[in-house]
Design a protein around this motif. Structure first.
Motif: not given
Ligand SMILES: [Mg+2]
Ligand SMILES: Nc1ncnc2c1ncn2[C@@H]1O[C@H](COP(=O)(O)OP(=O)(O)OP(=O)(O)O)[C@@H](O)[C@H]1O
Length: 225
Positions: A17-19, A46-48, A110-112
């Motif tokens: 998802a974050s990618t 969070g990874d962003i 939005v990165d959930a």
């Molecule tokens: Mg993620």
């Protein structure tokens, strides 16, 4: 402005998802259709910030509504660097944040986190588009089925949903028809497995920023329409 809000969720942890969120935000910013804000909704991990090699505040809980500039036309609301407790962040924070960002950006991505909580539910409610990311393995497809069931139970409009299959490769032993059946809707994008994704994460520059012609980025482009 009246932003298009898209929320990216993983059917299960680690699906990508974050990618997808990070690269989609970059692709939208490059498309020249207006400023983009990427929101890291994973208040605990969070990874962003890491993916963009950006500095997140210790107290970066989005109450402050302060966006960090990542690149031209691309901003982010980063998650705090200290271990947070999402339960302590009031529900209205996310709805107010999205309402306020809507007036300032053309796109909000939005990165959930994979674990569904009240903030994820709020973001999904406010979204014009819900992108569900999964991988072509049976346990991940079952997890996708459970997520789709939950969205049905919550009464979400199925027309807002897109399913993305991440980390595909030609010989993973699962028939395409089985994946398509599990998605219950035409698949919006098939994103290839590639070592260039971990490489891009480790260098703090999303692939879409350094190699927009990469097959991964090409496949992702269908989500920008
Ligand atoms: Mg993620
Ligand atoms: N297409 C891909 N090819 C190769 N590796 C990938 C791909 N997509 C994601 N990865 C790798 O999978 C891992 C998980 O990706 P990511 O952090 O985007 O998943 P997530 O769904 O956001 O996970 P979390 O549940 O922790 O939020 C990362 O280490 C990333 O490098």
């Amino acid at each position: 402005m009246d932003a298009q809000i898209v929320t990216i969720v993983g059917a299960r942890a680690g699906a990508g998802a974050s990618t997808v969120a990070a690269n989609l935000a970059v692709a939208l910013a490059r498309s020249g259709t207006g400023p983009v804000c990427l929101v890291d909704l994973d208040f605990t991990a969070g990874d962003i910030a890491t993916m963009f090699d950006a500095e997140a505040d210790e107290g970066g809980v989005p109450e402050a509504h302060v966006a960090t500039r990542l690149s031209r036309g691309l901003y982010a609301i980063l998650a705090p660097t200290v271990l947070g407790d999402p339960g302590r962040v009031p529900e209205r924070v996310v709805s107010e944040l999205l309402a306020s960002l809507s007036t300032m950006y053309a796109h909000v991505v939005v990165d959930a986190p994979a674990a569904v909580n009240k903030h994820v539910v709020t973001a999904l409610e406010y979204s014009h588009r819900q992108v569900l990311v999964t991988t072509p393995e049976r346990p991940a497809l079952r997890a996708l089925g459970r997520y789709l069931d939950m969205l049905d139970t919550l009464g979400h409009d199925r027309r807002l949903r897109s399913v993305v299959i991440n980390r595909t490769n030609p010989d993973n032993g699962i028939p395409t028809a089985e994946v398509e059946l599990a998605a219950r809707t035409p698949i919006a994008a098939w994103l290839p497995a590639t070592p260039d994704i971990p490489l891009s994460i480790n260098t703090g520059q999303p692939l879409a920023a350094v190699d927009p012609d990469h097959p991964f980025c090409h496949s992702l482009l269908s989500l920008t329409h």
